[in-house]
Design an enzyme around this catalytic site. Structure first.
Site, short mmCIF file in Angstrom:
data_model
loop_
_atom_site.label_atom_id
_atom_site.label_comp_id
_atom_site.label_asym_id
_atom_site.label_seq_id
_atom_site.Cartn_x
_atom_site.Cartn_y
_atom_site.Cartn_z
N HIS A 94 -2.89 1.85 7.56
CA HIS A 94 -2.78 1.24 8.89
C HIS A 94 -2.08 -0.11 8.86
O HIS A 94 -1.68 -0.62 9.90
CB HIS A 94 -4.16 1.15 9.56
CG HIS A 94 -5.03 0.04 9.08
ND1 HIS A 94 -6.06 0.24 8.20
CD2 HIS A 94 -5.05 -1.27 9.38
CE1 HIS A 94 -6.68 -0.91 7.98
NE2 HIS A 94 -6.07 -1.84 8.68
N GLY A 234 -7.67 -9.02 8.90
CA GLY A 234 -6.72 -9.67 8.02
C GLY A 234 -6.92 -9.33 6.56
O GLY A 234 -6.04 -9.58 5.74
N GLY A 237 -6.28 -3.56 3.47
CA GLY A 237 -5.39 -3.25 2.36
C GLY A 237 -5.73 -3.94 1.07
O GLY A 237 -5.24 -3.56 0.01
#
Length: 286
Positions: A94, A234, A237
């Site tokens: 995403h 934030g 990943g």
């Protein structure tokens, strides 16, 4: 996805026909509502990131990268990631499922200053898992690989993240840390320095129980935390670094948190379980 309570939705969808339509149109929200739980939300928004924790010693997590996108003449941090080979970075699907110009900063600590340890690499190609569905994070497969335009130079500040054996499942309460840049709390002050937060692993049996995440959490996911410390917007990943036999291995890719708040009780940060995708990554990189 907008935040909201089960009660407000229940008043709106009182009839089975309306509820069925809601399931078909917005399956993730409907799935979570069926469990009387909060809605997941992604972690790439720059408003809030690591909740709690502390500033990490510079370059003590040397595989951590900052994924940045171009807007105008500048690049902005949006997600984290892990350097897993000299020319490859692992991150969340995403983070990169939009058409943008990306770059990766390796060896970074303070986003607002240049210490001389940084290596900046453009991204030549993005590989997103074919199972990824951008409309429903609860389906899993939130993983992507980035091919760098040139290989990173390994040194004391830049190292490869170690990946677990395929299929490995760690025990409940295994020591793990999330790392990322951002605010210390929702609405708190922004930190430009890399932070770390202790997130003990929550076993799947516990995390998928009814008063935790329920069936939203799949076996191809892993949970960490569930208390005062958490990942937040934030951190997407970025790695879940877990201690195994004296060494840290990247067992998770930060994926989503509760729509009720990043550190909402019994709604730990949810990660893509890296050990479920070793074969897929090997096939892409080889």
């Amino acid at each position: 996805m907008m935040e909201g309570s089960f009660g407000s939705f229940a008043k709106t969808f009182q009839h089975s026909a309306d509820m069925l339509r809601f399931l078909l149109l917005t399956s993730l929200a409907a799935l979570v509502l069926a469990e009387l739980g909060p809605q997941p939300r992604y972690l790439e928004d720059n408003l809030e990131r690591v909740v709690g924790g502390e500033v990490a010693r510079p370059n003590s997590w040397p595989w951590q990268i900052s994924l940045q996108y171009r807007s105008g003449s500048r690049f902005y941090h949006t997600c984290g990631g892990t350097l897993i080979q000299r020319g490859w970075v692992m991150t969340a699907a995403h983070c990169v499922d939009s058409n943008r110009e990306w770059r990766v900063v390796i060896g970074e600590h303070d986003l607002n200053s240049n210490s001389g340890t940084e290596q900046i690499k453009t991204v030549s190609r993005v590989y997103i898992h074919l199972g990824w569905d951008s409309s429903n994070v609860a389906n899993g497969f939130d993983i992507a690989l980035l091919r760098l335009s040139s290989d990173a130079t390994l040194n004391s500040n830049v190292q490869l993240g170690s990946l677990p054996p395929s299929g490995q499942i760690l025990p409940h309460n295994n020591l793990c840390y999330i790392t990322g840049w951002g605010r210390t709390s929702t609405g708190g002050s922004l930190s430009s320095q890399l932070k770390q937060a202790f997130l003990p692993l929550v076993g799947h049996e516990t995390c998928s129980s009814g008063d935790w995440w329920g069936s939203t959490v799949l076996p191809i996911m892993v949970c960490g935390g569930g208390g005062a410390e958490a990942g937040c917007n934030g951190d997407s990943g970025g790695p879940l670094n877990c201690l195994v036999n004296g060494n840290y291995y990247v067992h998770g890719i930060a994926s989503f948190v509760s729509g009720y708040g990043c550190d909402y009780p019994k709604k730990p940060t949810v990660f893509t379980r890296v050990s479920a995708y070793i074969g897929w990554m090997d096939a892409i990189m080889n």
